[in-house]
Design a protein around this motif. Structure first.
Motif, mmCIF file in Angstrom:
data_model
loop_
_atom_site.group_PDB
_atom_site.id
_atom_site.type_symbol
_atom_site.label_atom_id
_atom_site.label_comp_id
_atom_site.label_asym_id
_atom_site.label_seq_id
_atom_site.Cartn_x
_atom_site.Cartn_y
_atom_site.Cartn_z
ATOM 1 N N LEU A 300 0.862 -1.301 0.013
ATOM 2 C CA LEU A 300 0.165 0.095 0.119
ATOM 3 C C LEU A 300 0.828 1.205 -0.034
ATOM 4 O O LEU A 300 0.451 2.261 -0.388
ATOM 5 C CB LEU A 300 -0.970 -0.191 1.149
ATOM 6 C CG LEU A 300 -1.963 -1.205 1.121
ATOM 7 C CD1 LEU A 300 -2.747 -0.981 2.583
ATOM 8 C CD2 LEU A 300 -2.789 -0.977 0.032
ATOM 9 N N VAL A 301 2.007 1.138 0.396
ATOM 10 C CA VAL A 301 3.041 2.448 0.506
ATOM 11 C C VAL A 301 3.208 3.193 -0.835
ATOM 12 O O VAL A 301 2.928 4.428 -0.862
ATOM 13 C CB VAL A 301 4.279 2.032 1.097
ATOM 14 C CG1 VAL A 301 5.249 3.162 1.014
ATOM 15 C CG2 VAL A 301 4.083 1.528 2.607
ATOM 16 N N VAL A 302 3.686 2.432 -1.663
ATOM 17 C CA VAL A 302 3.958 3.109 -3.035
ATOM 18 C C VAL A 302 2.640 3.607 -3.715
ATOM 19 O O VAL A 302 2.697 4.890 -3.970
ATOM 20 C CB VAL A 302 4.789 2.376 -4.033
ATOM 21 C CG1 VAL A 302 5.018 2.718 -5.444
ATOM 22 C CG2 VAL A 302 6.101 1.713 -3.498
ATOM 23 N N ALA A 307 -0.448 8.578 -4.952
ATOM 24 C CA ALA A 307 -1.942 9.089 -4.826
ATOM 25 C C ALA A 307 -1.828 10.237 -4.094
ATOM 26 O O ALA A 307 -2.110 11.447 -4.335
ATOM 27 C CB ALA A 307 -2.985 8.269 -4.304
ATOM 28 N N ALA A 308 -0.960 10.498 -2.884
ATOM 29 C CA ALA A 308 -1.008 11.614 -2.280
ATOM 30 C C ALA A 308 -0.017 12.874 -2.955
ATOM 31 O O ALA A 308 -0.466 14.063 -2.865
ATOM 32 C CB ALA A 308 -0.036 11.329 -1.093
ATOM 33 N N LEU A 309 0.698 12.336 -3.968
ATOM 34 C CA LEU A 309 1.104 13.543 -4.754
ATOM 35 C C LEU A 309 0.308 13.824 -6.116
ATOM 36 O O LEU A 309 0.768 14.899 -6.757
ATOM 37 C CB LEU A 309 2.726 12.848 -5.356
ATOM 38 C CG LEU A 309 3.707 12.720 -4.200
ATOM 39 C CD1 LEU A 309 4.896 12.121 -4.770
ATOM 40 C CD2 LEU A 309 3.990 14.017 -3.902
ATOM 41 N N GLY A 310 -0.715 13.263 -6.297
ATOM 42 C CA GLY A 310 -1.566 13.632 -7.035
ATOM 43 C C GLY A 310 -1.942 12.745 -8.359
ATOM 44 O O GLY A 310 -2.644 12.921 -9.328
ATOM 45 N N PHE A 311 -1.189 11.471 -8.402
ATOM 46 C CA PHE A 311 -1.259 10.556 -9.498
ATOM 47 C C PHE A 311 -2.407 9.587 -9.233
ATOM 48 O O PHE A 311 -2.603 8.927 -8.412
ATOM 49 C CB PHE A 311 0.035 9.819 -9.801
ATOM 50 C CG PHE A 311 -0.312 8.865 -10.852
ATOM 51 C CD1 PHE A 311 -0.472 9.130 -12.215
ATOM 52 C CD2 PHE A 311 -0.048 7.448 -10.532
ATOM 53 C CE1 PHE A 311 -0.497 8.240 -13.103
ATOM 54 C CE2 PHE A 311 -0.083 6.385 -11.590
ATOM 55 C CZ PHE A 311 -0.470 6.763 -12.836
ATOM 56 N N ASP A 312 -3.547 9.574 -10.297
ATOM 57 C CA ASP A 312 -4.623 8.614 -10.249
ATOM 58 C C ASP A 312 -4.420 7.454 -11.243
ATOM 59 O O ASP A 312 -4.548 7.612 -12.709
ATOM 60 C CB ASP A 312 -5.837 9.461 -10.730
ATOM 61 C CG ASP A 312 -7.328 8.761 -10.527
ATOM 62 O OD1 ASP A 312 -7.041 7.342 -10.511
ATOM 63 O OD2 ASP A 312 -8.380 9.411 -10.381
ATOM 64 N N TRP A 313 -3.886 6.442 -10.614
ATOM 65 C CA TRP A 313 -3.672 5.322 -11.400
ATOM 66 C C TRP A 313 -4.662 4.719 -12.303
ATOM 67 O O TRP A 313 -4.553 4.373 -13.399
ATOM 68 C CB TRP A 313 -3.331 4.197 -10.559
ATOM 69 C CG TRP A 313 -2.504 2.923 -10.919
ATOM 70 C CD1 TRP A 313 -1.068 2.746 -11.119
ATOM 71 C CD2 TRP A 313 -3.185 1.750 -11.570
ATOM 72 N NE1 TRP A 313 -1.013 1.360 -11.618
ATOM 73 C CE2 TRP A 313 -2.014 0.956 -12.048
ATOM 74 C CE3 TRP A 313 -4.630 1.220 -11.877
ATOM 75 C CZ2 TRP A 313 -2.271 -0.304 -12.674
ATOM 76 C CZ3 TRP A 313 -4.680 0.097 -12.602
ATOM 77 C CH2 TRP A 313 -3.601 -0.801 -12.835
ATOM 78 N N TRP A 314 -5.808 4.691 -11.625
ATOM 79 C CA TRP A 314 -6.961 3.915 -12.474
ATOM 80 C C TRP A 314 -7.551 4.858 -13.559
ATOM 81 O O TRP A 314 -7.868 4.588 -14.843
ATOM 82 C CB TRP A 314 -8.343 3.848 -11.856
ATOM 83 C CG TRP A 314 -8.069 2.716 -10.647
ATOM 84 C CD1 TRP A 314 -7.812 2.982 -9.420
ATOM 85 C CD2 TRP A 314 -8.048 1.447 -10.853
ATOM 86 N NE1 TRP A 314 -7.355 1.657 -8.854
ATOM 87 C CE2 TRP A 314 -7.812 0.576 -9.679
ATOM 88 C CE3 TRP A 314 -8.243 0.438 -11.951
ATOM 89 C CZ2 TRP A 314 -7.446 -0.762 -9.670
ATOM 90 C CZ3 TRP A 314 -8.155 -0.739 -12.143
ATOM 91 C CH2 TRP A 314 -7.859 -1.396 -10.960
#
Length: 446
Positions: A300-302, A307-314
């Motif tokens: 869950l860390v990476v 996500a905290a830095l603003g990247f939305d993987w999905w």
């Protein structure tokens, strides 16, 4: 066929012959399709390469390394103590991969590979503010978007690009350092797979696999594509999980495995399929449950950081699917690539792997071993899990062409199947010959 050949060897040769015919069909049919329609978008089907017989400064070294591994590899692997064997395997893999890369010369073979139009280094300057670049990442994926990302940047989560950005920040910028990093990291995958096979099957089979992992034709693409780096990260994720489920510091190795699996899925969307190999490792482990909370926490860390830095993987993946069909992926015919991709895999893994997988299949399907938890069937199951993941990727239609590099992470887990073969020197000779021919007759895209 020679009737004096042992029956198993005859079947091995039949499997290799069938694989060779698959490659030949991919070459001939692919050339016809490309000549008539130009839809394959590769120079020498089924590989992204151009026909260009050549030699270079790496040629003498490649010949020496190949000859040395064929002549002394099996005996040294059997005789060396375990840790010196691992170090020797890495050093030899480094020598093999560097020599193959330098067949094309320093600039063409290493320094320029990651600087071309579609590559990650083209975007390094746009990541001066990493959080801002990640927040804005999705807005530049589609071809019609302003300042759309180069193909490889758009086609992957930003983990790979951020890696090269961080290298640049510490003074290791440019194509030469990037190429050296990829080769240095990528060649550790052979060591990772050896450790995993030793823990999940047994040390004897790992020792038999060592020369095949070192002398793999896959080294042609480990030096120098970023997928060589992805291969190492994914391999160590699996290996740390193997250590965890076999009782070696389960908290620490489980946490490390989770961290690397989290990084793996932020290097390539397709490597989420490593869950299949991870499931096989859990099945083969003797202590399956104890490390799982640590592995999950590590995993869950990476994603949490990105996500905290603003990247939305999905959302990025959803846009990538559209981008994929906007480019070559929307033109390349599924009906050809769904089987020609497998011909690429034959070229990457070599005839020994084909024969080894045939034997692995016999162990799993034929029911010829009275003890299914003995070493050979366990190795067979590990290789079969990698093959299953690769086949799922193939059927998805999101890997049409260029699988000689895209599937490197899966290919490395197929290579140990060659440990099931007798007469390793003959098979190693075939592996080396294939790699040398590919690298000297073609100019590959990586």
């Amino acid at each position: 066929m020679n009737r004096d050949l042992p029956r198993a060897t005859a079947r091995d040769l039949s499997a290799v012959t069938a694989a060779a015919l698959l490659v030949l069909a991919a070459v001939l049919i692919g050339a016809r399709i490309e000549d008539r329609h130009g839809t394959l978008r590769v120079g020498r089907p089924p590989l992204l390469a151009d026909w260009a017989p050549h030699a270079g400064p790496g040629t003498p070294a490649a010949l020496v390394v190949a000859a040395a591994v064929v002549a002394y590899g099996p005996s040294l692997a059997a005789r060396l103590s375990w840790r010196p064997l691992l170090l020797t395997a890495w050093a030899t893999s480094l020598a093999w991969t560097w020599s193959l890369a330098l067949v094309d010369g320093w600039h063409r073979g290493v320094a320029e590979q990651l600087t071309t139009t579609h590559e990650y280094l083209r975007a390094v300057d746009r990541f001066r503010d990493i959080p801002a670049a990640l927040r804005d990442f999705d807005a530049h994926i589609l071809l019609g978007a302003p300042d759309n990302w180069p193909a490889h940047v758009a086609g992957h989560p930003p983990g790979a690009t951020v890696t090269f950005v961080l290298l640049d920040r510490i003074g290791l910028g440019g194509g030469g350092w990037a190429g050296a990093f990829v080769i240095t990291a990528g060649t550790t995958a052979a060591v990772a797979v050896l450790v995993a096979v030793g823990r999940l099957a047994d040390e004897t089979l790992a020792r038999r696999a060592a020369p095949f992992l070192v002398l793999a034709p896959a080294a042609v693409w480990v030096g120098t594509s970023a997928d060589g780096y992805f291969t190492a990260v994914a391999a160590w994720a699996v290996t740390l999980l193997a250590l965890a489920v076999t009782g070696h510091r389960p908290a620490l190795t489980g946490l490390g495995s989770g961290l690397l699996f989290g990084l793996t899925v932020h290097l390539s969307y397709g490597l989420t399929l490593f869950a299949v190999i991870g499931a096989a490792v859990l099945l083969l482990g003797t202590r399956r449950l104890r490390p799982l909370p640590y592995a999950v926490a590590g995993f869950l860390v990476v994603p949490a950081v990105f996500a905290a830095l603003g990247f939305d993987w999905w959302e990025a993946y959803r846009l990538l699917v559209t981008r994929y069909h906007q480019g070559a992926g929307g033109v390349r015919p599924y009906g050809y690539w769904v089987w020609a991709n497998l011909a690429c895999t034959v070229l990457v893994t070599g005839p020994a792997t084909v024969a080894g997988l045939r034997r692995a299949g016999g162990l799993l399907v034929g029911g010829r071993t009275p003890r299914p938890r003995t070493a050979a069937p366990r190795l067979a199951l590990l290789a079969a899990s990698a093959l299953l993941a690769l086949l799922i990727a193939d059927l998805s239609g999101m890997s049409k062409a260029e699988t000689e590099r895209i599937w490197l992470p899966f290919a490395f887990w197929l290579l140990p199947a060659a440990a099931l073969l007798p007469g390793p020197r003959a098979w190693l000779t075939a592996q080396a010959a294939l790699a040398l021919l590919l690298n000297h007759l073609l100019l590959t895209g990586w």
